[in-house]
Design an enzyme around this catalytic site. Structure first.
Site, short mmCIF file in Angstrom:
data_model
loop_
_atom_site.label_atom_id
_atom_site.label_comp_id
_atom_site.label_asym_id
_atom_site.label_seq_id
_atom_site.Cartn_x
_atom_site.Cartn_y
_atom_site.Cartn_z
CE LYS A 153 -3.46 2.53 2.93
NZ LYS A 153 -4.39 2.35 3.89
CE LYS A 155 -0.69 5.44 4.70
NZ LYS A 155 -2.14 5.77 4.92
CD GLU A 206 -6.99 3.13 2.09
OE1 GLU A 206 -7.76 3.66 3.00
OE2 GLU A 206 -6.10 2.36 1.87
CE LYS A 251 -7.60 3.47 8.05
NZ LYS A 251 -6.82 4.31 7.84
CB CYS A 279 -5.16 -1.00 11.79
SG CYS A 279 -3.64 -1.26 11.08
CG ASP A 301 -3.56 -1.23 5.50
OD1 ASP A 301 -2.23 -1.73 5.51
OD2 ASP A 301 -3.71 0.25 5.54
#
Length: 332
Positions: A153, A155, A206, A251, A279, A301
């Site tokens: 993943k 960022k 996302e 989450k 999380c 994740d």
């Protein structure tokens, strides 16, 4: 007959160093302060861990204070259903909710999954996060992680994202990729940004736009599914996500605990949305209830403990990107 004791709630803050630094579009962190809620009753202690939602203005101190504000209700016998009504969504309710699940499991000798009416949990493949950085740094981090983590993943930050994704793909040519824009694509052409990432095999994006500005996604058809994160906290947010996003990231610190997360999962699936379970930075205690919520999710994740310099024991065992619950405990 043994007289039952009055449940007692306590809270404390623990600081856990991050392995290096965890960097996203909003800044870098070198440690995480988590809040531990404990409920003691009849010789048993249930524990829950939560991490403050910084973009809600929460701090570890405010979360701990909010936990302790529920002490009278817990002493009066409030259960999970009552706590859902008494406390707002957020990290504090997550800590108390998890402690109640754990306490019931310990008092009854039944694992939490059985109490929840779930099937025995299976090991899960979790994403591993590549922190935001210059393309060369992200390429090196991806190369170092690729042998152990088949799902990465990334960022992102808006400007320069295509270079970052291309660099990670060079570093991890066989890995599955998902990206987290962290609201940084507000004002950008989301369809064009997504189309540019399509050749690199990105399978999920996302939170492209700022929470609250989700109407910017009305009428667009992204070639890569969009996932609501900040825009979907609990079931109250589902209506504004339907038709704009294809998935939601659940989450427990946002939703306010496993109790709400399970209900949110059911309603999101009924609405045709795919499920991702994520999380905050946390130890294995923090992701233990999320592990149950993640059963059957399309994307998982739950790498919070992997991003710390060390985890608490007993912790989850991570092998080849797959997470296994500790042999001891009442969650797995």
């Amino acid at each position: 007959m043994t007289e039952k004791s009055t449940p007692r709630l306590s809270a404390r803050i623990e600081r856990w160093p991050v392995a290096g630094a965890f960097t996203i579009a909003r800044g870098a962190k070198t440690h995480v302060d988590v809040v531990i809620a404990e409920i003691a009753a009849d010789g048993h202690v249930g524990r829950g861990e939560a991490t403050a939602i910084y973009y809600h203005g929460e701090s570890a101190e405010s979360v701990a204070a909010q936990v302790m504000a529920a002490a009278d209700a817990i002493e009066a016998g409030a259960d999970r259903a009552a706590i859902q009504m008494l406390m707002p969504r957020g990290a504090a309710r997550n800590a108390v909710d998890a402690a109640l699940w754990d306490l019931e499991a310990r008092m009854t000798g039944r694992p939490a999954w059985a109490i929840a009416g779930l099937a025995p949990p299976a090991p899960l493949l979790t994403a591993y996060t590549i922190s935001l950085g210059e393309p060369a740094r992200m390429e090196a981090d991806a190369r170092a992680a690729a042998d152990r983590h088949p799902l990465l993943k990334l960022k992102l930050a808006g400007e320069g994202d295509l270079d970052r994704v291309a660099a990670v793909r060079r570093g991890a040519p066989a890995a599955r990729l998902i990206v987290d824009a962290n609201e940084a694509w507000t004002g950008r052409d989301v369809v064009a940004e997504a189309a540019a990432l399509l050749p690199y095999g990105v399978e999920l994006i996302e939170q492209p736009v700022k929470a609250g500005e989700d109407a910017l996604l009305d009428g667009i058809r992204s070639p890569i599914p969009l996932c609501a994160d900040e825009s979907c906290q609990d079931r109250a947010d589902l209506a504004r996500c339907i038709g704009r996003y294809q998935a939601v990231n659940i989450k427990l610190d946002k939703a306010g605990g496993l109790t709400e997360a399970l209900a949110l999962t059911a309603e999101a699936r009924a609405a045709g949305l795919e499920i991702m379970v994520g999380c905050m930075l946390s130890t294995s205690l923090g992701i233990a209830p999320a592990f149950l919520a993640a059963q059957g999710a399309r994307w998982v994740d739950l790498d919070g403990p992997l991003l710390l310099a060390k985890d608490r024991a007993p912790g989850f065992v991570f092998t080849g990107g797959t997470m296994h619950p500790p042999a001891q405990g009442y969650w797995g």
